[in-house]
Design a protein around this motif. Structure first.
Motif, PDB file in Angstrom:
ATOM      1  N   GLN A   3      37.124  37.776  34.395  1.00 13.00           N
ATOM      2  CA  GLN A   3      37.697  36.521  34.899  1.00 13.00           C
ATOM      3  C   GLN A   3      37.223  36.357  36.331  1.00 13.00           C
ATOM      4  O   GLN A   3      37.680  37.066  37.232  1.00 13.00           O
ATOM      5  CB  GLN A   3      39.224  36.554  34.835  1.00 13.00           C
ATOM      6  N   GLY A   4      36.287  35.456  36.543  1.00 12.08           N
ATOM      7  CA  GLY A   4      35.756  35.246  37.894  1.00 12.08           C
ATOM      8  C   GLY A   4      35.152  36.517  38.457  1.00 12.08           C
ATOM      9  O   GLY A   4      34.235  37.093  37.876  1.00 12.08           O
ATOM     10  N   ASN A   5      35.710  36.964  39.590  1.00 12.51           N
ATOM     11  CA  ASN A   5      35.206  38.179  40.257  1.00 12.51           C
ATOM     12  C   ASN A   5      35.871  39.454  39.758  1.00 12.51           C
ATOM     13  O   ASN A   5      35.677  40.514  40.359  1.00 12.51           O
ATOM     14  CB  ASN A   5      35.438  38.080  41.775  1.00 12.51           C
ATOM     15  N   MET A   6      36.661  39.368  38.696  1.00 10.92           N
ATOM     16  CA  MET A   6      37.371  40.556  38.205  1.00 10.92           C
ATOM     17  C   MET A   6      36.901  40.936  36.807  1.00 10.92           C
ATOM     18  O   MET A   6      36.684  40.068  35.962  1.00 10.92           O
ATOM     19  CB  MET A   6      38.879  40.288  38.168  1.00 10.92           C
ATOM     20  N   ILE A   7      36.736  42.238  36.600  1.00 12.22           N
ATOM     21  CA  ILE A   7      36.474  42.750  35.256  1.00 12.22           C
ATOM     22  C   ILE A   7      37.475  43.858  34.962  1.00 12.22           C
ATOM     23  O   ILE A   7      38.005  44.502  35.873  1.00 12.22           O
ATOM     24  CB  ILE A   7      35.023  43.257  35.057  1.00 12.22           C
ATOM     25  N   ALA A   8      37.743  44.047  33.680  1.00 10.70           N
ATOM     26  CA  ALA A   8      38.685  45.092  33.269  1.00 10.70           C
ATOM     27  C   ALA A   8      38.201  45.701  31.967  1.00 10.70           C
ATOM     28  O   ALA A   8      37.800  44.979  31.047  1.00 10.70           O
ATOM     29  CB  ALA A   8      40.080  44.503  33.089  1.00 10.70           C
ATOM     30  N   SER A   9      38.231  47.032  31.909  1.00  2.00           N
ATOM     31  CA  SER A   9      37.825  47.740  30.690  1.00  2.00           C
ATOM     32  C   SER A   9      38.938  48.683  30.253  1.00  2.00           C
ATOM     33  O   SER A   9      39.591  49.315  31.084  1.00  2.00           O
ATOM     34  CB  SER A   9      36.523  48.522  30.917  1.00  2.00           C
ATOM     35  N   ALA A  10      39.124  48.778  28.927  1.00  3.19           N
ATOM     36  CA  ALA A  10      40.099  49.713  28.367  1.00  3.19           C
ATOM     37  C   ALA A  10      39.543  51.131  28.358  1.00  3.19           C
ATOM     38  O   ALA A  10      40.288  52.095  28.260  1.00  3.19           O
ATOM     39  CB  ALA A  10      40.459  49.287  26.947  1.00  3.19           C
ATOM     40  N   PHE A  11      38.229  51.243  28.462  1.00  2.00           N
ATOM     41  CA  PHE A  11      37.547  52.541  28.393  1.00  2.00           C
ATOM     42  C   PHE A  11      37.151  53.018  29.789  1.00  2.00           C
ATOM     43  O   PHE A  11      37.347  52.311  30.785  1.00  2.00           O
ATOM     44  CB  PHE A  11      36.332  52.455  27.457  1.00  2.00           C
ATOM     45  N   HIS A  12      36.609  54.226  29.845  1.00  2.00           N
ATOM     46  CA  HIS A  12      36.293  54.905  31.112  1.00  2.00           C
ATOM     47  C   HIS A  12      34.782  55.050  31.290  1.00  2.00           C
ATOM     48  O   HIS A  12      34.212  56.085  30.932  1.00  2.00           O
ATOM     49  CB  HIS A  12      36.925  56.300  31.130  1.00  2.00           C
TER      50      HIS A  12
END
Length: 195
Positions: free
Chosen positions: A163-172
């Motif tokens: 989302q825009g400048n943010m990323i998120a991952s459930a994994f490592h």
């Protein structure tokens, strides 16, 4: 130009992120208090225990400063517990969160520690070839707002989003030698620095 990336170092797996970033030529700053955020070009919120992290983010208004920086377009990358902390909604929980990404997250969605696993994910945004993904007591994103892009799914569950400048991952991604996820985050940092 050297990028300075902050890593939230309250608890959890922040050292591996440091090693990944240093291997890509970044300067790393461990963030434990609000002043540690000064002068950084991006922030990683690592895996760990999201409830504990949430409590520690409330000390000295550290979380409030992160929210202010996010509103000024600081790139942020959350992995596992970091994804939970970034989300607006956490299924069945009122724990503290930054609430920056328009997503609803399900905690421990693949089961407890014993249900940790590795798999290959196709992530078109990262180019050709699968990404080895390590899931440890992983959450997943149950649903996203229209302004959130889905970068990867596993068994029809969203495990990587932007989302825009943010990323998120459930994994490592920090637990493998493949640096493409970190490079992708740094490309967002570079886009912001170029503005």
């Amino acid at each position: 130009m050297t990028r300075k990336i902050g890593i939230l170092a309250l608890q959890g797996a922040f050292r591996e992120h440091s090693q990944a970033l240093e291997s890509l030529g970044c300067e790393v700053a461990e963030v434990r208090k609000p002043g540690d955020l000064d002068g950084i070009n991006g922030l990683i919120i690592p895996g760990g225990e999201s409830t504990t992290m949430g409590k520690l983010l409330q000390v000295d208004d550290l979380g409030e400063k992160i929210k202010r920086l996010a509103k000024n377009n600081l790139p942020i990358f959350g992995t596992c517990a970091g994804m939970i902390v970034l989300s607006k909604n956490i299924e069945g929980s009122d724990q503290y969160r930054l609430g920056l990404m328009d997503v609803t997250v399900q905690r421990n969605a693949f089961g407890r520690q014993i249900a940790s696993f590795e798999t290959d994910l196709e992530i078109p945004a990262l180019g050709q070839g699968p990404v080895r993904a390590v899931f440890i007591r992983a959450p997943y994103i149950k649903n996203v707002a229209p302004n959130v892009g889905i970068l990867a799914e596993y068994e029809k569950k969203i495990v990587f989003a932007r989302q825009g400048n943010m990323i998120a991952s459930a994994f490592h991604p920090e637990l493998t030698k493949d640096r493409r996820v970190h490079q992708y985050f740094l490309s967002i940092v570079d886009e912001q620095l170029a503005k």
